[in-house]
Design a protein around this motif. Structure first.
Motif, mmCIF file in Angstrom:
data_model
loop_
_atom_site.group_PDB
_atom_site.id
_atom_site.type_symbol
_atom_site.label_atom_id
_atom_site.label_comp_id
_atom_site.label_asym_id
_atom_site.label_seq_id
_atom_site.Cartn_x
_atom_site.Cartn_y
_atom_site.Cartn_z
ATOM 1 N N ALA A 107 0.833 -1.205 0.000
ATOM 2 C CA ALA A 107 0.000 0.000 0.000
ATOM 3 C C ALA A 107 0.872 1.261 0.000
ATOM 4 O O ALA A 107 0.595 2.215 -0.737
ATOM 5 N N GLN A 110 2.257 1.656 -3.339
ATOM 6 C CA GLN A 110 1.191 1.714 -4.347
ATOM 7 C C GLN A 110 1.391 0.678 -5.456
ATOM 8 O O GLN A 110 1.325 0.982 -6.650
ATOM 9 N N ILE A 111 1.649 -0.559 -5.003
ATOM 10 C CA ILE A 111 1.724 -1.689 -5.928
ATOM 11 C C ILE A 111 0.847 -2.811 -5.364
ATOM 12 O O ILE A 111 0.593 -2.842 -4.158
ATOM 13 N N THR A 113 -0.255 -6.249 -3.706
ATOM 14 C CA THR A 113 0.400 -7.150 -2.757
ATOM 15 C C THR A 113 0.933 -8.384 -3.471
ATOM 16 O O THR A 113 2.020 -8.867 -3.146
ATOM 17 N N ASN A 130 9.178 -0.124 -9.766
ATOM 18 C CA ASN A 130 8.852 -0.775 -8.500
ATOM 19 C C ASN A 130 10.018 -0.719 -7.525
ATOM 20 O O ASN A 130 9.822 -0.553 -6.320
ATOM 21 N N LYS A 133 9.834 2.736 -6.017
ATOM 22 C CA LYS A 133 8.700 2.880 -5.097
ATOM 23 C C LYS A 133 8.944 2.134 -3.787
ATOM 24 O O LYS A 133 8.689 2.658 -2.700
ATOM 25 N N ALA A 137 9.520 3.700 0.010
ATOM 26 C CA ALA A 137 8.642 3.321 1.118
ATOM 27 C C ALA A 137 9.429 2.755 2.296
ATOM 28 O O ALA A 137 9.009 2.882 3.446
#
Length: 161
Positions: A107, A110-111, A113, A130, A133, A137
Motif C-alpha cells: 500500500a 502503491q503496488i 500485494t 517498483n 517505489k 517506502a
C-alpha cells in the motif's frame, strides 16, 4: 454437506514466513534493558505472555506485526533483534526491519500485494519503477533494494527469501 453447529468449523489455514535472522537472546536483552517483565510487555503490546516466552526461548519466531508492536513498547528498533546485516538482506528482510507487513508495504509503495510477494520471493521481475517505489517506502536507496533482490534471485535452491 451439513455442518454440525456444535462442532468447530474448519478454518482457512494461514501460513506465515519464518522471521529470518530473529535473535532470541538479543530480544531478551532488549526487554531486560528496559526492566519490563514479560507480563507487562505482553499487556502493553496486547499479545499473550506465552508468545513472548516462546520468542525468548527460541521456540518460535515472531510475526512482523506483533514484533513491531512489542519493539514499539520497548522503544527499540527491530534491527536490534535481527541478525542480518544490510549487505545480506533480501527484500523481505528490509520490510521486516521496518516492521511492515506485505500489505502495508504494498500500500505504501502503491503496488499490488501479489506483485510484492513475487518480488520478495524473486519469482517476479523487479522493474525500475517498483524498485524506486519500494525503496522510497522503506527509506533505502533503489540500489540497496535491487541488490537485495539480486541476492534473493541467486540464493541456493530450497532457501526461502
Amino acid at each position: 454437506m451439513t455442518l454440525n453447529p456444535y462442532e468447530p468449523r474448519p478454518r482457512p489455514r494461514m501460513t506465515r514466513r519464518v522471521l529470518r535472522g530473529f535473535n532470541p537472546q538479543s530480544f531478551a536483552a532488549a526487554r531486560h534493558r528496559h526492566g519490563i517483565s514479560v507480563s507487562d510487555l505482553a499487556r502493553a503490546a496486547d499479545i499473550a505472555p506465552a508468545t513472548i516466552f516462546n520468542w525468548e526461548a527460541g521456540k518460535g519466531t515472531p510475526q512482523v506485526d506483533l514484533l513491531a508492536r512489542v519493539m514499539k513498547v520497548l522503544n527499540t528498533p527491530i534491527v536490534d533483534v535481527i541478525d542480518i546485516t544490510a549487505d545480506q538482506r533480501y527484500p523481505g528482510d528490509w520490510r521486516i526491519t521496518k516492521g511492515m507487513t506485505q500489505p502495508e508495504l504494498a500500500a505504501a509503495a502503491q503496488i499490488p500485494t501479489t506483485t510484492l510477494k513475487g518480488i520478495e520471493r524473486a519469482d517476479a521481475n523487479l522493474s525500475e519503477a517498483n524498485a524506486a517505489k519500494l525503496a522510497a517506502a522503506l527509506g533505502i536507496t533503489a540500489e540497496e533494494y535491487r541488490a537485495a533482490y539480486q541476492r534473493a534471485r541467486q540464493r541456493p535452491a530450497g532457501t526461502t527469501a
